[in-house]
Design a protein around this motif. Sequence first.
Motif, PDB file in Angstrom:
ATOM      1  N   SER A 131       0.799  -1.240   0.000  1.00 36.38           N
ATOM      2  CA  SER A 131       0.000   0.000   0.000  1.00 36.38           C
ATOM      3  C   SER A 131       0.826   1.282   0.000  1.00 36.38           C
ATOM      4  O   SER A 131       0.501   2.215  -0.735  1.00 36.38           O
ATOM      5  CB  SER A 131      -0.996   0.035   1.171  1.00 36.38           C
ATOM      6  N   PRO A 133       4.269   3.109  -0.898  1.00 30.78           N
ATOM      7  CA  PRO A 133       5.539   2.936  -1.611  1.00 30.78           C
ATOM      8  C   PRO A 133       6.721   3.467  -0.810  1.00 30.78           C
ATOM      9  O   PRO A 133       6.556   4.315   0.082  1.00 30.78           O
ATOM     10  CB  PRO A 133       5.352   3.765  -2.895  1.00 30.78           C
ATOM     11  N   GLY A 270       0.304  -2.478  -4.407  1.00 30.58           N
ATOM     12  CA  GLY A 270      -0.579  -1.372  -4.055  1.00 30.58           C
ATOM     13  C   GLY A 270      -1.986  -1.605  -4.573  1.00 30.58           C
ATOM     14  O   GLY A 270      -2.244  -2.527  -5.354  1.00 30.58           O
ATOM     15  N   THR A 277      -1.277   4.894  -3.096  1.00 33.23           N
ATOM     16  CA  THR A 277      -0.673   4.504  -4.370  1.00 33.23           C
ATOM     17  C   THR A 277      -0.736   5.635  -5.390  1.00 33.23           C
ATOM     18  O   THR A 277       0.259   5.947  -6.052  1.00 33.23           O
ATOM     19  CB  THR A 277      -1.385   3.257  -4.928  1.00 33.23           C
ATOM     20  N   ILE A 284       6.710   5.435  -6.949  1.00 33.00           N
ATOM     21  CA  ILE A 284       6.711   4.135  -7.620  1.00 33.00           C
ATOM     22  C   ILE A 284       7.516   4.209  -8.918  1.00 33.00           C
ATOM     23  O   ILE A 284       8.291   3.305  -9.247  1.00 33.00           O
ATOM     24  CB  ILE A 284       5.268   3.679  -7.893  1.00 33.00           C
ATOM     25  N   VAL A 299       0.075  -3.241  -8.941  1.00 30.63           N
ATOM     26  CA  VAL A 299      -1.047  -2.430  -8.484  1.00 30.63           C
ATOM     27  C   VAL A 299      -2.314  -3.198  -8.836  1.00 30.63           C
ATOM     28  O   VAL A 299      -2.579  -3.463 -10.017  1.00 30.63           O
ATOM     29  CB  VAL A 299      -1.038  -1.030  -9.125  1.00 30.63           C
TER      30      VAL A 299
END
Length: 327
Positions: A131, A133, A270, A277, A284, A299
């Motif tokens: 969840s 980063p 995520g 996210t 990311i 994701v």
Amino acid sequence: MPDVSDLPEPIHRLVPSPAGRTHLVEQGSGPLVLLLHGFPESWYSWRRQLPALAAAGYRAVAIDVRGYGRSSRPDDIAAYRMLELVEDNVAVVRALGEESAIVIGHDWGANIAATSALVHPDVFRAVGLLSVPYAPRGGPRPSEVFAGMGGGAEEFYVSYFQEQGRAEAEIEPDVRGWLAGIYAALSADTMPGADAGDPHFLVRGGRLRDRFPAGLPGWLSESELDVYAGEFERTGMGGALARYRNMDRDWEDLAAYDGAAIGQPSLFVGGGRDASTTWLAEAIGAYPETLPGLVGSHVLDGAGHWLQQERPVEVNGLLVEWLRQLR
């Protein structure tokens, strides 16, 4: 996924740590996998991962982070700074008779896991982040950043949580109701629409819960909510909220790691509908530089924030696949 039907029951233990004691729940045998929860949760947020990892051949250990559940709750707010939590994790590994571990965290636990791997690469040989980063330390003081969010009419939840006693006054008179609201607000199936206002912000002078939806998300039963509520009704919210009240101290403590990359094998998962996210998409995108050992980045479409509870089958599959690549 592996069969979990023949597994022994999880074991609850208290082990010594710099906090005083750390409560953990352990299942399985094999390489040690340390699981770190976020806010406002407990070891219980990993209830669907412990048997899956144990069945896959791992010693899965979920802890109550300092200030939560049955772990120690120091009175001094400064005792909840990030480096203190990292040392608790090292102590757990040692207390379990191990030299190293794979560390996996969700929400605040992801930040704690990342910092554990950064500060003690000899102990934490791989890191998984759910969840939230990884974003290296840098930029201005966090309190200054958060104070500028929301404009004049609204206030960001982090600034709200940083003021001692303020969030407690909202939450503690109705812990169960507040927890139900925050879980629903950040879950994909109960997330409020844009017209209801972003639940990460509150109107100045208002309450965060004013934007929470009614009802429970599909992943959370009434009895499961009772477990979470029972822990916080017993402990209060101060220990959990202390994490937010140390962000400036962390920024100072970790100055030597400004911009630092984490080189160990890593994993990120995520949720596609999770603000953690989407707001941190740039972090990311920087993974080739900040997580050069990245094995996988995923994701999950349509998933919210409480990832391992909302989508346990997918998350367990990704975790086991990644762990097997580390052997």
